[in-house]
Enzyme design. Structure first.
Site, short mmCIF file in Angstrom:
data_model
loop_
_atom_site.label_atom_id
_atom_site.label_comp_id
_atom_site.label_asym_id
_atom_site.label_seq_id
_atom_site.Cartn_x
_atom_site.Cartn_y
_atom_site.Cartn_z
N ASP A 52 4.59 -4.52 -6.53
CA ASP A 52 5.77 -4.21 -7.32
C ASP A 52 6.61 -3.17 -6.60
O ASP A 52 6.13 -2.47 -5.70
CB ASP A 52 5.38 -3.72 -8.72
CG ASP A 52 4.67 -2.37 -8.68
OD1 ASP A 52 3.64 -2.29 -7.97
OD2 ASP A 52 5.13 -1.42 -9.32
N GLU A 93 2.42 -0.42 -9.98
CA GLU A 93 2.16 0.95 -9.55
C GLU A 93 3.38 1.84 -9.76
O GLU A 93 3.24 3.02 -10.10
CB GLU A 93 1.76 0.96 -8.07
CG GLU A 93 1.24 2.31 -7.58
CD GLU A 93 2.33 3.26 -7.09
OE1 GLU A 93 2.04 4.46 -6.94
OE2 GLU A 93 3.47 2.81 -6.87
#
Length: 448
Positions: free
Chosen positions: A93, A155
């Site tokens: 991400d 994250e």
């Protein structure tokens, strides 16, 4: 399979054109896992990551659900008899792109310029995925160690989701050494291992003074302005030098050298004539001390502003916490200080608190020694210890869960890569060197 160090180096160098194409396809996926962004690109990035790990020769690859989050991609290969196991971490991400006008090239149209790949996530942290893939491919499926890979899907958006998963599934990720490829060197080619991470405490503070906003001509001068109150509260957090004024948040000392002021000014792109803030060495300020940053404001914009005394104003505040500090205690200290600084009896509410622990590495054992030799060969210089002002809460969870494992933080990012900012970029030679160091480490660690 390369049976010698030169063979590993040749293999990774030959892979680089293919790796740049694959990384470009991965960067083109806008895998922003923040609320309000579409989920489809995040899931597409998970699928692309799964495909890359399959192509790296790992026999077992799958997506695993993580409660409250996007799936993690997990892969493994069993250890040869008597060999240790290494866990490799990265995340797929990325941060939101922010204002498109601030990008020289479109954030999700990866662009190669002078040996650097520009695009959101090119460095943080899709470079980590590609470093792992490059290193693993050099062994052609015959790995010198047991390999486990965990690539996280959320994250960047604050929260400890994978951390809870690790605590509930310790055997899945148990390893003798752990490589976290979500950091990098102070500058390109300046080999370093990150041994210190600050923790995080973030929250939203809301100030309310009126039931609704009122005309500044009719009421200004007597009606309490929520925005003015919030500005006074936030300004009180630092003294005239820029040092934190909150009691209970002392300055710390980092046992090593940090950047020079000239290097830092250039990397941070500080405008001419503007001074740095705080006191003490830069290493102390950046890696071992508390810092407080206002990262967002909910107030009227300049364009379209009306003449009104504001009824309510909000700010997002982020506190970076030294490795030994308590994020919960730091959040309480700062919010108590803000309440005490609130003028005129305005109402203060704190919400959306997020906490993450810091990390301080041990002195190092055989894994660190093997990494030092690998990095010295790959970069042409022995690595030095540095800290990181940012936070990776997962690392402290891994340290608690696997106290016997050595955790090694290094990667292809560098301080000028503009992560979390417009014009993020990755130096492709840095990717090659980081991947080479990782592969050389795996080869040596498996032979010890």
């Amino acid at each position: 399979m390369p049976h010698d160090l030169e063979g590993i180096e040749r293999s990774i160098a030959a892979q680089m054109p293919r790796a740049v194409e694959e990384l470009s396809r991965l960067v083109a996926i806008p895998s922003v896992a923040f609320p309000g962004h579409p989920e489809e690109p995040v899931l597409a990035a998970a699928a692309a990551t799964e495909e890359l790990l399959r192509g790296a020769g790992l026999p077992h690859v799958r997506q695993i659900p993580v409660e409250g989050s996007f799936p993690a991609v997990f892969a493994e290969a069993p250890a040869p008899p008597g060999a240790p196991t290494v866990l490799l971490y990265a995340h797929y991400d990325v941060q939101p792109a922010g204002d498109p006008a601030l990008w020289r090239t479109p954030a999700f149209e990866p662009t190669l310029i002078d040996g650097r790949l520009y695009g959101r996530g090119a460095a943080d942290d899709k470079s980590g995925i590609m470093a792992h893939v490059l290193a693993l491919r050099s062994f052609e499926g015959r790995f010198p160690v047991g390999v486990k890979v965990i690539i996280e899907g959320q994250e960047e958006y604050a929260g400890e989701r994978l951390e809870a998963f690790v605590e509930k599934n310790p055997d899945l990720l148990r390893a003798d050494a752990i490589i976290v490829a979500d950091v990098g060197n102070p500058s390109v080619g300046d080999a370093a291992v990150t041994t210190s991470l600050r923790g995080l405490a973030a929250f939203t503070v809301e100030v309310r003074a009126l039931k609704e906003s009122v005309h500044s001509g009719s009421f200004g001068g007597a009606a309490p302005d929520a925005l003015a109150a919030l500005i006074r509260m936030l300004a009180s957090l630092h003294d005239e030098k820029g040092d934190v004024r909150v009691p209970g948040l002392p300055r710390g000392v980092f046992p090593g050298a940090g950047p020079s002021e000239e290097e830092f000014r250039e990397t941070a792109q500080v405008e001419d004539g503007v001074s740095l803030v705080g006191s003490g060495s830069l290493a102390d300020r950046l890696w071992a001390s508390y810092s407080i940053t206002v990262t967002g404001l909910d107030v009227p914009t300049v364009n379209g502003a009306i003449n009104a005394v504001q009824s309510v104003a909000r700010a997002r505040v982020t506190v970076r916490v030294p490795p030994a500090g308590d994020p919960g205690r730091a959040a309480a200290d700062v919010t108590d200080f803000l309440r005490q600084a609130a003028p005129w009896g305005v109402q203060v509410t704190v919400t959306d608190q997020v906490l993450g622990s810091g990390y301080l590495a041990d002195s190092g054992g055989r894994a660190r020694a093997a990494l030092d030799r690998a990095m010295e060969r790959a970069f042409g210089r022995a690595p030095r210890d540095i800290g990181a002002g940012g936070s990776i809460p997962l690392v402290s969870t891994l340290a608690r869960q696997f106290p016997a494992a050595e955790i090694l933080l290094f990667g292809a990012e560098d301080e000028a890569a503009s992560i979390h900012a417009p014009n993020e970029r990755l130096d492709l030679e840095e990717l090659r060197r980081a991947a080479t160091a990782e592969a050389l480490f795996l080869a040596e660690f498996g032979s010890l």
